[in-house]
Every structure is written in structure tokens, then in C-alpha cells.
Design an enzyme around this catalytic site. Structure first.
Site, PDB file in Angstrom:
ATOM      1  N   HIS A 151       0.825  -1.215   0.000  1.00  0.00           N
ATOM      2  CA  HIS A 151       0.000   0.000   0.000  1.00  0.00           C
ATOM      3  C   HIS A 151       0.853   1.256   0.000  1.00  0.00           C
ATOM      4  O   HIS A 151       1.854   1.347   0.697  1.00  0.00           O
ATOM      5  CB  HIS A 151      -1.073  -0.011   1.091  1.00  0.00           C
ATOM      6  N   ASP A 166       5.667   1.224   7.243  1.00  0.00           N
ATOM      7  CA  ASP A 166       4.248   0.913   6.979  1.00  0.00           C
ATOM      8  C   ASP A 166       3.641   1.889   6.002  1.00  0.00           C
ATOM      9  O   ASP A 166       3.159   2.940   6.406  1.00  0.00           O
ATOM     10  CB  ASP A 166       3.498   0.923   8.310  1.00  0.00           C
ATOM     11  N   GLU A 224      -5.299   2.016   2.217  1.00  0.00           N
ATOM     12  CA  GLU A 224      -5.311   0.795   3.037  1.00  0.00           C
ATOM     13  C   GLU A 224      -5.629   1.158   4.482  1.00  0.00           C
ATOM     14  O   GLU A 224      -6.394   0.479   5.159  1.00  0.00           O
ATOM     15  CB  GLU A 224      -3.948   0.094   2.965  1.00  0.00           C
ATOM     16  N   GLU A 225      -5.036   2.257   4.936  1.00  0.00           N
ATOM     17  CA  GLU A 225      -5.163   2.644   6.341  1.00  0.00           C
ATOM     18  C   GLU A 225      -6.573   3.122   6.680  1.00  0.00           C
ATOM     19  O   GLU A 225      -6.928   3.211   7.842  1.00  0.00           O
ATOM     20  CB  GLU A 225      -4.133   3.738   6.689  1.00  0.00           C
ATOM     21  N   ASP A 256       3.113  -6.054   3.263  1.00  0.00           N
ATOM     22  CA  ASP A 256       2.821  -4.896   4.100  1.00  0.00           C
ATOM     23  C   ASP A 256       3.700  -4.920   5.358  1.00  0.00           C
ATOM     24  O   ASP A 256       3.502  -5.756   6.232  1.00  0.00           O
ATOM     25  CB  ASP A 256       1.325  -4.952   4.483  1.00  0.00           C
ATOM     26  N   HIS A 280       2.472   3.247  13.287  1.00  0.00           N
ATOM     27  CA  HIS A 280       1.495   4.338  13.193  1.00  0.00           C
ATOM     28  C   HIS A 280       1.922   5.572  13.991  1.00  0.00           C
ATOM     29  O   HIS A 280       1.082   6.257  14.574  1.00  0.00           O
ATOM     30  CB  HIS A 280       0.103   3.861  13.632  1.00  0.00           C
TER      31      HIS A 280
END
Ligand code: NAG
Ligand code: NAG
Ligand code: NAG
Ligand code: NAG
Ligand code: NAG
Ligand code: NAG
Ligand code: NAG
Ligand code: NAG
Ligand code: NAG
Length: 487
Positions: free
Chosen positions: A267, A279, A311-312, A340, A425
Site C-alpha cells: 500500500h 508501513d 489501506e489505512e 505490508d 502508526h
């Protein structure tokens, strides 16, 4: 292996067509493709991507590649530029779609004029401008209409609802609070001292501005309220929720059997909190590097590289692609491989635990390919649940066998008990967050997976007919009512 210099010399005198250049390439094999994957190339790409994330600093105050940000648009341009440079080997398409996007610019909260210093906004919260409102404590967990009876009972029409976390999504609580007349909501976690936050998800027409507060503050407010102290709330959220346009980028080799496509994806977007270099900058970069090196080879089966957006936000891009494939297009995809988070700092070699019993046949063969590779290198590996946390969902739900590897997110490393990616994140998911052993090994494994299946799908289960996903299977739907472009 680079192309021999002699061939390059020869080609100038013969002036071959593109096709004869391609035909002169060696047939792909795993060892040769893997040998072209280098630490230096991955590092160079990672530095470029981190610089790209800086394009968002003006708007967001920090580097990010979240959908709708300058950093994400530039990421897409960067992927496209590299694909354009390989236009004799790949064609590519851009698939545009709409996705919900939110931004909180600033927020404040005060009780009887005293400023609260540690409240947190929920993602996708609408704006709020609440002045001298009455605090109303909601019954139970605030998941049922009946829990909001205290709002009815309140003599005030200017209210803020105080709700516990638990049982139902935060979005339900916020929406129910608005439905029964509250102007805003506060949510707290009765079981933890951490200030709760999360996403409100797709707004309804009654979703109200929502902040997370500490258990300590919430319990003190409830105690004061019970003691008859009037509590007046000022709450301000400057926020925006709306749809933005974003896109998937999907590149397919010109050569190879187009009825037997080997597909893989990563992604292209990050979360808002940081630049997302692990990520999923890592997967994005791995795919670009493998795609570039594959051009040195002839292939038997077509290969399709995809960079999914959003994606998130709930696998939006990959779902949009997979659920909208025609039955014919679907049936040509022999397998999908999801990559991922390839380079987590305290990594494990994780393999998705697919099975032919529960997932489309071939998922288990793919799982075994990864396990065999790690075993052959003497590297420890672990199985992780194949339960819907990344972009393979749309594929297995529509009958396409899938699998993949990862290096780990917020979970703990089974060897040392420490978190796998301490910057998951977060703002610190930058170039220094990458583990180079994991990044190189996993990218070489991606090269292995591509080379193996681009060379031959012999023995790999034939495709079962496409499964038509009922709309109830689609995990994320848009049902936006009203105007949510709110400041
Ligand atoms: C990546 O490249 C930069 C610039 O050449 C260099 O300073 C850095 O040490 C490299 N990092 C790694 C991990 O190789
Ligand atoms: C990003 O921008 C900051 C200043 O805003 C600068 O210090 C930093 O070097 C930039 N990073 C990259 C990778 O370009
Ligand atoms: C295009 O590809 C060539 C080799 O195939 C490489 O030398 C060059 O740096 C690439 N250019 C860009 C802009 O990626
Ligand atoms: C809140 O953010 C908005 C938009 O960026 C800005 O116009 C306003 O001045 C900010 N207010 C405060 C109190 O910081
Ligand atoms: C609020 O009052 C109305 C009218 O009396 C009633 O229909 C409704 O069910 C009440 N709602 C709640 C949450 O108690
Ligand atoms: C949350 O709200 C949705 C939509 O109103 C509803 O379908 C769902 O059952 C609610 N979930 C819970 C756990 O209350
Ligand atoms: C909100 O939407 C529901 C249907 O989803 C509708 O019944 C209701 O009247 C709407 N309420 C407002 C305040 O627009
Ligand atoms: C499929 O495409 C349509 C229209 O192009 C879109 O509205 C729909 O949301 C897509 N499906 C999914 C699951 O994203
Ligand atoms: C992997 O999945 C199988 C079901 O196919 C299950 O029996 C097994 O316990 C799972 N293994 C792990 C480690 O989760």
C-alpha cells in the site's frame, strides 16, 4: 546479474525491435533475480520516500503520506515516474476512487472555565463549537437508544454527553449522542488511565464532535455531578471530514501469459501520524525494486504489481479493485501476494497462516513457499493470523488464493517480548525505523516469489471460479448523508 556489455554494443549495430531485445533476455530464475536486490538500492529509495513525506509538513505540521496529503500525491507521482521509465516492459493503469478523509486542526476543552490539557480528538470527528453546555452522564455503555434517556431528562437543550468506551464502535456512541440531542460527546476508558482515541468511522447525519478524556477527569466529573455541582462545558474542535480522490496504481508486464497472472501488492499510503516508511513504504519500495530488476528477464507468466491507496482507511483501494473485477479478469489472476511492513525494527519473519480449507486453494502452497524459503536460509519464522488486517481480504473473499509475509506491527516479538515496531502508526516511522536485514531478506523473498511463479505455475492449484462477494461481505461502505465539510 546486469546485462552483458557486449549485448548492449551489439544492439546498437543491429537496431533490434523491442521484442527481439526482450527475446534475448534470459528466462527468469529465482537466484538471478534475488542477486539483483541490493541494500543500496533499497536505502536510496527509502531516503527518497522520506523526503517525499516532507511535502506534507506545511499542511500537517509533520511528514506524512496519508491519503489526500501532498506526501501521498507525491508518492503516487514517484511510483508512476519509475513505471514510465520501464514502459517497454510494463503497462500501467490508475484506478481512481473516493475515500473519506478527516483532519483535526485544533481543539480545546474546559470545565467551568478551567482548561483541560490532555484531551484527544477522535479521527473523523466533525467540528464542534459548544459554549457553556451542561454535562450529561450517559447510562451503561451508550450503545443503545435507551442509554441516552438522561439527555431527554435534562432540562437543558445545550448538552455534552459523557460516555464510557466499550461494546460498540465509537462512531455509534457519537451518533447516538447526536441523535438524542447532545451537541458534542466525551468518551473515556473506565479500565485504563490512557486517554482513549480511535476513529469514529463513516459519519452519520447525527455524528457530533467527539473528544477522548482521561478516566481520572471523567470520574471526577461524575462525582461532582452526583454531588450537585453544576458542570458547564466549553468545547471547540476545528475539523474537516469529507471525501477526497485517491488512486491505485496497477502495472502489468507486457510479456508473459496474460491468462495466468501472478499478482502482488503493497500500500502506497501511510497513516496521518507519520511518514510510514516501514508501513508500508517498505513494501512499496520492495515492489518497485523487484519490478525494476524483473525487466532483466524473460517470463512465462504475466506479473502484476499493485500499489493500493487508502489501506489505512479500511483496505479501500484493494477492496475497490478486487470487488470490482469482472468474472473474466478475476479468473485470470492465479494468486495474490500481500507485502505490508517488510522491515520492522524488532522484526519477526511472519507468514500469513492461509489454508486451502478456509481460503481459496493455493493459499496453502503460497504459505509453504515462504516457509521453505526461510527454512532454506536457517531463519526462524512464525505464522500469523490471516484474519483481515491487510490488502489480501478482497482477493480471498472473491476466490483468489492469497498469502504474504510481514515483519510485525504493534504485537510483541515472540523471542524477546518487545514490541515489533515501536514506531507503528507513529511519527518516528522514518528511515531510521527500518531493519536492514529484514528489509533485504524479505525483498529477496519477494523476488523469489515473483521469479518462481513468473517462471512456472506448474503444480499450483488451478483457479476455482470467481466467488461473487455479496454486498454484505464488503467490509466498508460509504453512507454519508448531509454536509460534512465542516470547519
Ligand atoms: C543510506 O544512504 C545514505 C546516503 O548515501 C547513507 O548516509 C546511509 O548510511 C545509508 N544507510 C544505510 C543503512 O545503508
Ligand atoms: C524534511 O524537512 C525538514 C525541515 O522541515 C528538514 O530538516 C529535513 O532535512 C527534511 N528531510 C528530508 C528527508 O528531506
Ligand atoms: C530509468 O532506468 C534506467 C535503467 O533502466 C536508470 O539508469 C535510470 O536512473 C532510471 N531513471 C529514473 C528517473 O528512474
Ligand atoms: C484553529 O485552527 C484554525 C485552522 O487552522 C485556525 O484558523 C485557528 O486560528 C486555530 N485556532 C486556535 C485557537 O488555535
Ligand atoms: C425521549 O423522549 C421521547 C419522547 O418522550 C421518547 O419517544 C424517546 O424514546 C426518548 N428517548 C430516550 C433515549 O429515552
Ligand atoms: C452500530 O451502529 C450500526 C448502525 O446503526 C448498527 O448496525 C450496529 O448494530 C451498531 N453496533 C453496535 C455494537 O451497537
Ligand atoms: C438521519 O438519517 C436517518 C436515516 O438514515 C433519517 O431517518 C433521519 O431523519 C435523519 N435525521 C436528520 C436529523 O436528518
Ligand atoms: C466498485 O466500483 C463502484 C463504482 O465504480 C464503487 O461505487 C464501489 O464502491 C466499488 N466497490 C468497492 C468495494 O469499493
Ligand atoms: C493456522 O491455521 C490452522 C487452520 O488452517 C490452525 O489449525 C492452526 O492452529 C493455525 N496456526 C497458527 C499458529 O495460528
Amino acid at each position: 546479474m546486469p546485462r552483458p556489455a557486449e549485448a548492449a554494443l551489439l544492439s546498437t549495430s543491429l537496431i533490434p525491435t523491442d521484442n527481439s531485445t526482450y527475446e534475448a533476455l534470459p528466462l527468469v530464475d529465482s537466484e538471478s533475480l534475488q542477486a539483483l536486490i541490493t541494500h543500496e538500492a533499497l536505502n536510496a529509495s527509502a531516503l527518497e520516500l522520506f523526503a517525499i513525506a516532507n511535502a506534507s509538513v506545511k499542511e500537517y505540521g509533520h511528514p506524512t503520506r496519508v491519503i489526500g496529503s501532498g506526501g501521498h500525491y507525491k508518492t503516487l507521482g514517484w511510483i508512476e515516474k519509475q513505471l514510465k521509465n520501464m514502459s517497454d516492459y510494463y503497462t500501467y493503469e490508475k484506478q481512481e476512487f473516493k475515500a473519506l478523509n478527516g483532519m483535526v486542526f485544533n481543539h480545546s476543552l474546559s470545565v467551568n472555565g478551567v482548561k483541560v490539557l490532555d484531551e484527544k480528538p477522535f479521527q473523523l470527528t466533525p467540528a464542534a463549537h459548544v459554549y457553556w453546555a451542561d454535562l450529561v452522564v450517559i447510562d451503561n455503555l451508550g450503545c443503545e437508544d435507551i442509554d441516552y434517556a438522561p439527555l431527554n431528562a435534562s432540562l437543558s437543550t445545550n448538552t455534552v454527553a459523557l460516555i464510557k468506551r466499550g461494546e460498540c464502535p465509537f462512531g455509534n456512541k457519537s451518533s447516538l449522542a447526536g441523535k438524542w440531542g447532545a451537541s458534542a460527546a466525551l468518551i473515556y476508558d473506565p479500565e485504563s488511565d490512557e486517554i482513549i482515541t480511535g476513529t469514529l468511522g463513516t459519519p452519520t447525519n447525527t455524528t457530533v464532535g467527539t473528544l477522548g478524556i482521561s478516566k481520572t477527569l471523567a470520574e471526577s466529573l461524575i462525582a461532582q455531578k452526583n454531588a450537585g455541582v453544576p458542570l458547564k462545558i466549553n468545547m471547540f474542535i476545528a475539523a474537516y471530514v469529507g471525501f477526497i480522490k485517491t488512486k491505485n496504481i496497477i502495472a502489468t508486464t507486457i510479456h508473459g501469459d496474460q491468462d495466468n497472472i501472478v499478482a502482488l501488492g503493497a500500500h502506497s499510503d501511510s497513516v496521518e501520524a507519520g511518514p510510514g516508511i516501514n508501513d508500508d513504504g517498505s513494501g512499496t519500495i520492495s515492489l518497485l525494486n523487484v519490478a525494476a530488476q524483473l525487466t532483466n528477464f524473460k517470463i512465462n507468466n504475466a506479473v502484476r504489481f499493485a500499489w493500493w491507496a487508502a489501506e489505512e482507511e479500511g483496505l479501500l483501494g484493494s477492496n475497490f479493485y478486487a470487488y470490482n473485477l469482472t468474472a473474466l479478469e478475476n479468473s485470470k489472476i492465479r494468486l495474490f501476494m500481500d507485502y505490508d511492513m517488510m522491515a520492522s525494527p524488532n522484526f519477526e519473519y511472519q507468514v500469513y497462516n492461509g489454508s486451502n480449507e478456509l481460503n481459496p486453494p493455493g493459499s496453502e502452497e503460497l504459505k509453504q513457499l515462504y516457509i521453505d524459503y526461510y527454512e532454506s536460509k536457517g531463519l526462524p519464522w512464525v505464522l500469523i493470523p490471516f484474519d483481515g488486517r491487510s490488502d489480501y481480504v478482497g482477493f480471498i473473499e472473491t476466490g483468489i488464493p492469497a498469502g504474504g509475509i510481514a515483519a510485525g506491527a504493534e504485537g510483541k516479538n515472540s523471542q524477546n517480548g518487545e514490541v515489533l515496531d515501536k514506531c507503528y502508526h507513529a511519527l518516528c516511522d522514518d528511515v531510521t525505523n527500518l531493519n536492514w536485514d529484514a528489509f533485504l531478506t524479505n525483498t529477496q523473498l519477494i523476488a523469489h516469489s515473483v521469479a518462481t511463479y513468473a517462471n512456472s505455475l506448474e503444480g499450483f492449484p488451478l483457479r476455482e471460479p470467481p466467488k461473487v462477494a455479496s454486498s454484505a461481505d464488503v467490509p466498508y461502505k460509504f453512507n454519508l448523508h448531509g454536509n460534512f465539510y465542516i470547519m
